[in-house]
Design a protein around this motif. Structure first.
Motif, PDB file in Angstrom:
ATOM      1  N   ILE A 163      83.625 -28.330  -5.992  1.00 36.49           N
ATOM      2  CA  ILE A 163      83.134 -28.522  -6.356  1.00 36.49           C
ATOM      3  C   ILE A 163      83.056 -28.068  -7.876  1.00 36.49           C
ATOM      4  O   ILE A 163      82.058 -28.086  -9.543  1.00 36.49           O
ATOM      5  N   ALA A 221      73.620 -30.633 -19.762  1.00 32.24           N
ATOM      6  CA  ALA A 221      75.033 -30.269 -18.904  1.00 32.24           C
ATOM      7  C   ALA A 221      76.519 -31.034 -19.724  1.00 32.24           C
ATOM      8  O   ALA A 221      77.543 -30.137 -18.770  1.00 32.24           O
ATOM      9  N   ILE A 253      79.858 -37.621 -15.592  1.00 27.27           N
ATOM     10  CA  ILE A 253      78.431 -38.272 -16.447  1.00 27.27           C
ATOM     11  C   ILE A 253      78.240 -37.540 -17.592  1.00 27.27           C
ATOM     12  O   ILE A 253      77.641 -38.525 -18.779  1.00 27.27           O
ATOM     13  N   PRO A 254      77.865 -36.337 -17.886  1.00 31.21           N
ATOM     14  CA  PRO A 254      77.209 -36.105 -19.401  1.00 31.21           C
ATOM     15  C   PRO A 254      77.904 -36.443 -20.375  1.00 31.21           C
ATOM     16  O   PRO A 254      77.225 -36.954 -21.745  1.00 31.21           O
ATOM     17  N   MET A 266      91.564 -43.206  -5.064  1.00 29.50           N
ATOM     18  CA  MET A 266      90.777 -44.279  -5.435  1.00 29.50           C
ATOM     19  C   MET A 266      90.993 -46.016  -5.544  1.00 29.50           C
ATOM     20  O   MET A 266      90.803 -47.096  -5.401  1.00 29.50           O
ATOM     21  N   GLN A 299      82.977 -31.158 -17.137  1.00 26.33           N
ATOM     22  CA  GLN A 299      82.395 -31.263 -17.053  1.00 26.33           C
ATOM     23  C   GLN A 299      82.192 -30.622 -18.785  1.00 26.33           C
ATOM     24  O   GLN A 299      81.505 -30.649 -19.760  1.00 26.33           O
ATOM     25  N   SER A 312      72.375 -31.399 -12.549  1.00 22.64           N
ATOM     26  CA  SER A 312      73.446 -30.189 -13.393  1.00 22.64           C
ATOM     27  C   SER A 312      74.456 -30.670 -13.737  1.00 22.64           C
ATOM     28  O   SER A 312      75.252 -30.377 -15.262  1.00 22.64           O
ATOM     29  N   LEU A 341      85.083 -36.686 -10.609  1.00 31.69           N
ATOM     30  CA  LEU A 341      84.594 -37.845 -11.857  1.00 31.69           C
ATOM     31  C   LEU A 341      83.610 -37.630 -12.367  1.00 31.69           C
ATOM     32  O   LEU A 341      82.675 -37.540 -13.343  1.00 31.69           O
ATOM     33  N   MET A 342      82.346 -37.229 -11.293  1.00 34.96           N
ATOM     34  CA  MET A 342      81.146 -37.514 -11.608  1.00 34.96           C
ATOM     35  C   MET A 342      80.949 -36.002 -13.177  1.00 34.96           C
ATOM     36  O   MET A 342      79.591 -36.305 -13.624  1.00 34.96           O
ATOM     37  N   ARG A 382      84.292 -29.887 -10.394  1.00 31.40           N
ATOM     38  CA  ARG A 382      83.617 -30.574 -10.890  1.00 31.40           C
ATOM     39  C   ARG A 382      83.152 -30.438 -12.209  1.00 31.40           C
ATOM     40  O   ARG A 382      82.754 -30.832 -13.191  1.00 31.40           O
ATOM     41  N   MET A 430      77.019 -25.639 -13.319  1.00 28.52           N
ATOM     42  CA  MET A 430      76.880 -25.194 -12.390  1.00 28.52           C
ATOM     43  C   MET A 430      77.181 -25.283 -10.821  1.00 28.52           C
ATOM     44  O   MET A 430      77.533 -26.150  -9.844  1.00 28.52           O
ATOM     45  N   GLU A 435      88.418 -37.167  -5.348  1.00 29.41           N
ATOM     46  CA  GLU A 435      88.224 -37.828  -6.842  1.00 29.41           C
ATOM     47  C   GLU A 435      86.818 -38.559  -7.435  1.00 29.41           C
ATOM     48  O   GLU A 435      86.046 -38.050  -8.616  1.00 29.41           O
ATOM     49  N   GLU A 436      86.282 -38.797  -6.993  1.00 30.52           N
ATOM     50  CA  GLU A 436      85.126 -39.428  -7.078  1.00 30.52           C
ATOM     51  C   GLU A 436      83.908 -38.746  -7.269  1.00 30.52           C
ATOM     52  O   GLU A 436      83.109 -38.198  -8.053  1.00 30.52           O
ATOM     53  N   ILE A 437      83.631 -36.993  -6.696  1.00 30.62           N
ATOM     54  CA  ILE A 437      83.148 -35.820  -7.016  1.00 30.62           C
ATOM     55  C   ILE A 437      83.374 -35.277  -7.749  1.00 30.62           C
ATOM     56  O   ILE A 437      82.901 -35.204  -9.473  1.00 30.62           O
ATOM     57  N   PRO A 475      76.750 -24.174  -6.667  1.00 29.01           N
ATOM     58  CA  PRO A 475      75.703 -24.052  -6.248  1.00 29.01           C
ATOM     59  C   PRO A 475      76.497 -23.148  -4.876  1.00 29.01           C
ATOM     60  O   PRO A 475      77.445 -23.518  -4.234  1.00 29.01           O
TER      61      PRO A 475
END
Lengths: 338, 260
Positions: free
Chosen positions: B150, B77, B104-105, A1, B157, A230, B100-101, B153, B82, B96-98, B84
């Motif tokens: 995933i 969240a 978000i909460p 990044m 959370q 989610s 890092l999402m 990620r 979750m 890393e960007e994924i 999938p």
């Protein structure tokens, strides 16, 4: 990044330099050629009076309009690609620009000229046309249950045909307005003026800020809407804000300069190859390189066959259509690999 | 033991068909639950209801005694993550960007990710063996690598409950086991509550504390694998003939399908 952040910074600096060069060249070219030095002098009121007039009254508004339009189209293209989760989405490909042009045509034919809160009747109708097209796409998506590439492209073709054929019918029925309508379907900056600029600048500026505010949401939506929800992205709210903002941007841009295709497709795609897909970096860079690209194209349109002018939409399509085919082949190949 | 998730009299209508009918469930903290059942049993619908992706017709769902109806998407969240079945991303997002999402909460709209967020992301990637995928584009990851990203990620959370909808059904055996081991470890060491929909009964037996069997929108049976995986229940649920033997290594039930 860190690496892509560094690349982003480099691209930003490089873009500024390139923009400075392109601007200087573009401002010196036109009906009356002047040297770059003379035109820069005139720009800062240090030169010849008549040259100052040409620069300030004719060239500068046109150059700024081309830049803001290019930046706005590239940004909206990037946003559509994220929203539809499809690298081939673009306001032109999806038929939204045609929808806006249809709205503009109807306003011209009906002679709607009452401005509403500062926007001309043509802008309002262009926005309505763009919004209706957008809503139609989402209805098709809902009916089919998904928005894969095929659905997206086919509905784009259908909507493009639909809007264009109505535009042609109007042209056929109203010869007197034909030239004015034709301008919208090919796109042109030849009627740029400070008055028009003052109308589009606030819309694009506010649009840029709103879209930037939703950059993180867009990143999430790119990974899938259910997933985005989610991890805390309010997808429904984000989608409405993003659609309204970008549709309004497209409406205003098309109302001022007509249909200019493929900018929103090419620029974000090329940028992603260098900096990746993160919208926080992609949005400002899309604006910068979209500006740069359309300024270069418009300069070409102005000077290539002097004293005549080439239609700008034809020039961008000349680059864009082969690029689109390249994307189509590459996408198919990737799908076959998986 | 305290319950983290309670489902009361839940009924869900899906295009005019009752996908879930009067369901009552109670999930305890720090356990691995697996939901089994034939297609159309309402397993995925249940996960959708818990994650507020489908409208509830009757009944209610409580997370830590809060009705999910009263939870905003962002606050939900923080409590539920979750994973999938599959994720398809056409764009060059880096690993890393994924991950890092997942933060978000915990962030305000314009708040930048701080060092705390970055270290949580790093930790999540370490636990899922994905640190080396930090700077790799998701379009260049294998199915197993993508699924571990995933999971990382979801982990970032910091939610107490993780829902997994057939998380391994697209993966080869090696990757199936790797994902299942990661989840089991998180349940053991961090007190995560995992609720996982699976199709492979033997996999479910090996990893779950409790198994729920659903059919036609109702709960058939719920309990420890040894008590639940019985010939009569499985044959009744799936409409096939099976033999159940003692797995000589784990001493847990092992199911063999018999074709007749």
């Amino acid at each position: 990044m860190e690496e892509s952040r560094r690349k982003g910074k480099k691209l930003l600096i490089f873009g500024f330099l390139l923009l400075a060069v392109t601007l200087s060249v573009s401002i010196s070219l036109g009906g009356a050629d002047m040297s770059i030095i003379d035109s820069l002098k005139a720009l800062f009121f240090l030169g010849d009076n008549s040259q100052e007039k040409i620069i300030w009254a004719i060239r500068l508004p046109r150059i700024l309009t081309a830049m803001i339009t290019g930046g706005g189209l590239a940004m909206v293209g990037a946003v559509f690609q994220g929203l539809f989760r499809n690298p081939m989405a673009d306001p032109f490909v999806l038929g939204i620009s045609s929808g806006a042009a249809l709205g503009a045509t109807i306003a011209i034919v009906l002679g709607v000229s009452i401005p509403i809160i500062g926007f001309t009747g043509i802008s309002i109708f262009a926005f309505a046309g763009a919004l209706l097209t957008m809503i139609t796409i989402f209805m098709i998506a809902r009916a089919r249950g998904s928005l894969d590439s095929t659905t997206l492209l086919l509905s784009g073709i259908a909507l493009n045909f639909f809007s264009s054929s109505i535009i042609y019918l109007f042209m056929f029925l109203r010869y007197d307005k034909m030239k004015q309508i034709l301008m919208w379907t090919f796109g042109s900056f030849s009627t740029s003026s400070w008055e028009k600029l003052i109308m589009i600048i606030p819309v694009i500026l506010v649009g840029m800020i709103v879209l930037r505010l939703f950059a993180r949401d867009l990143n999430g939506i790119m990974t899938g809407e259910t997933q985005a929800k989610s991890f805390g992205v309010d997808v429904d709210r984000a989608r409405i804000a993003i659609i309204l903002t970008s549709t309004f941007m497209i409406g205003v841009l098309v109302a001022t300069s007509g249909i200019i295709g493929f900018v929103g497709l090419m620029i974000p795609h090329l940028l992603r190859l260098v900096i990746g897909a993160d919208f926080k970096k992609l949005l400002p860079l899309s604006f910068m390189y979209g500006s740069l690209f359309l300024l270069a194209c418009d300069t070409l349109a102005r000077v290539a066959v002097k004293p005549a002018e080439l239609p700008i939409g034809a020039i961008t399509a000349l680059f864009g259509a082969p690029f689109f085919i390249f994307l189509l082949i590459r996408k198919k190949r990737d799908e076959n690999h998986v | 033991m305290s319950s983290v998730l309670e489902i009361k009299n839940l009924t869900i209508d899906y295009n005019g068909i009752k996908a879930i009918e009067n369901l009552n469930l109670d999930f305890k903290r720090g356990k691995f639950y697996t939901i089994l059942g034939p297609n159309g049993a309402g397993k995925s619908t249940l996960l959708k209801a818990i994650s507020k992706n489908i409208d509830i017709m009757k009944g209610s769902i409580f997370i830590e005694a809060i009705n999910i109806k009263d939870l905003k998407i962002k606050n939900l969240a923080k409590k539920i993550s979750m994973v999938p079945q599959e994720t398809s991303i056409d764009f060059d997002l880096m690993g890393e960007e994924i991950v890092l999402m997942g933060r978000i909460p915990h962030l305000k709209r314009l708040e930048k990710e701080g060092s705390n967020d970055l270290s949580i992301v790093r930790e999540a990637m370490k636990k899922t063996n994905t640190l080396h995928l930090r700077n790799r584009s998701v379009t260049k990851m294998s199915g197993g690598e993508k699924q571990r990203i995933i999971v990382a990620r979801a982990l970032a959370q910091e939610a107490g409950i993780m829902l997994l909808d057939e998380p391994v059904s697209q993966l080869d055996l090696h990757n199936q086991i790797e994902i299942m081991n990661i989840i089991r470890n998180l349940v053991n060491k961090e007190g995560l509550t995992a609720i996982c929909v699976l199709h492979d009964i033997n996999l479910a037996v090996n990893y779950s504390d409790e198994i729920l069997i659903m059919k036609s929108g109702s709960l058939i049976s719920m309990g420890k694998p040894v008590d639940i995986i019985r010939q009569d229940i499985i044959e009744e649920t799936y409409g096939i003939s099976v033999k159940i033997i003692d797995n000589p290594i784990t001493n847990k039930p092992f199911i063999i399908h018999v074709n007749i």
